[in-house]
Design an enzyme around this catalytic site. Structure first.
Site, PDB file in Angstrom:
ATOM      1  N   CYS A  34      -4.269  -4.156   3.712  1.00  0.00           N
ATOM      2  CA  CYS A  34      -4.326  -3.094   2.701  1.00  0.00           C
ATOM      3  C   CYS A  34      -4.013  -3.635   1.309  1.00  0.00           C
ATOM      4  O   CYS A  34      -4.249  -2.957   0.317  1.00  0.00           O
ATOM      5  CB  CYS A  34      -3.382  -1.949   3.057  1.00  0.00           C
ATOM      6  N   ASP A  36      -1.092  -4.136   0.056  1.00  0.00           N
ATOM      7  CA  ASP A  36       0.158  -3.611  -0.503  1.00  0.00           C
ATOM      8  C   ASP A  36       1.251  -4.683  -0.504  1.00  0.00           C
ATOM      9  O   ASP A  36       1.295  -5.536   0.379  1.00  0.00           O
ATOM     10  CB  ASP A  36       0.629  -2.391   0.287  1.00  0.00           C
ATOM     11  N   CYS A  59       0.997   2.081  -0.948  1.00  0.00           N
ATOM     12  CA  CYS A  59       0.675   3.473  -0.624  1.00  0.00           C
ATOM     13  C   CYS A  59       1.938   4.328  -0.578  1.00  0.00           C
ATOM     14  O   CYS A  59       3.064   3.818  -0.599  1.00  0.00           O
ATOM     15  CB  CYS A  59      -0.033   3.526   0.720  1.00  0.00           C
ATOM     16  N   CYS A 103       3.093   0.487   7.371  1.00  0.00           N
ATOM     17  CA  CYS A 103       3.795   0.595   6.085  1.00  0.00           C
ATOM     18  C   CYS A 103       5.304   0.468   6.302  1.00  0.00           C
ATOM     19  O   CYS A 103       6.002  -0.142   5.478  1.00  0.00           O
ATOM     20  CB  CYS A 103       3.464   1.924   5.416  1.00  0.00           C
TER      21      CYS A 103
HETATM   22 FE1  FES Z   1      -0.579  -0.665   3.590  1.00  0.00          FE
HETATM   23 FE2  FES Z   1       0.705   1.561   3.486  1.00  0.00          FE
HETATM   24  S1  FES Z   1      -1.444   1.318   3.608  1.00  0.00           S
HETATM   25  S2  FES Z   1       1.515  -0.417   3.326  1.00  0.00           S
END
Ligand code: FES
Length: 126
Positions: A34, A36, A59, A103
């Site tokens: 993702c 992040d 996110c 996450c």
């Molecule tokens: Fe990757 Fe939440 S979508 S940490």
């Protein structure tokens, strides 16, 4: 409702957001899928987590997870913080949707990375 009230609360009003200049341990982790990124800062005295701050570029669930994780380890011993699992973070948030569980894993990993950094700097504790 996809997200619990607690998730929404920690997303809208995240606790312990920020950076720390004199941190005893800093951990940064990311999720390649993702994109992040989460960074944790720890202030440690007598092997107790005196203060913790985080910065999350990610996110809403990642922000809520890191906020909750900081609340769960603040005031705890280094050993207790090392035992924090993403499951405990998820439970404290009253759950996350299955596709958002990764996450909370990021929060567990960021704390472990910061503690790892702490032990590299202070092999005998502090
Ligand atoms: Fe990757 Fe939440 S979508 S940490």
């Amino acid at each position: 409702m996809l997200y619990s009230e607690k998730v929404m609360d920690h997303f809208m009003n995240p606790r312990n957001v920020g950076e720390m200049e004199d941190a005893d341990g800093i951990g940064e982790v990311g999720n390649a899928k993702c994109g992040d990124i989460m960074r944790m800062y720890l202030k440690i005295e007598n092997n107790i987590i005196k203060d913790v701050k985080f910065k999350t570029f990610g996110c809403g669930s990642a922000i809520a997870s890191s906020s909750m994780a900081t609340e769960l380890i603040k005031g705890k011993s280094v050993d207790e913080a090392l035992e924090l699992t993403n499951k405990a973070v998820t439970e404290a948030l009253d759950g996350l949707p299955a596709h958002k569980l990764h996450c909370s894993v990021l929060a567990e990993e960021a704390i472990k990375a910061a503690l790892d950094d702490f032990y590299k700097k202070y092999p005998n504790g502090k």
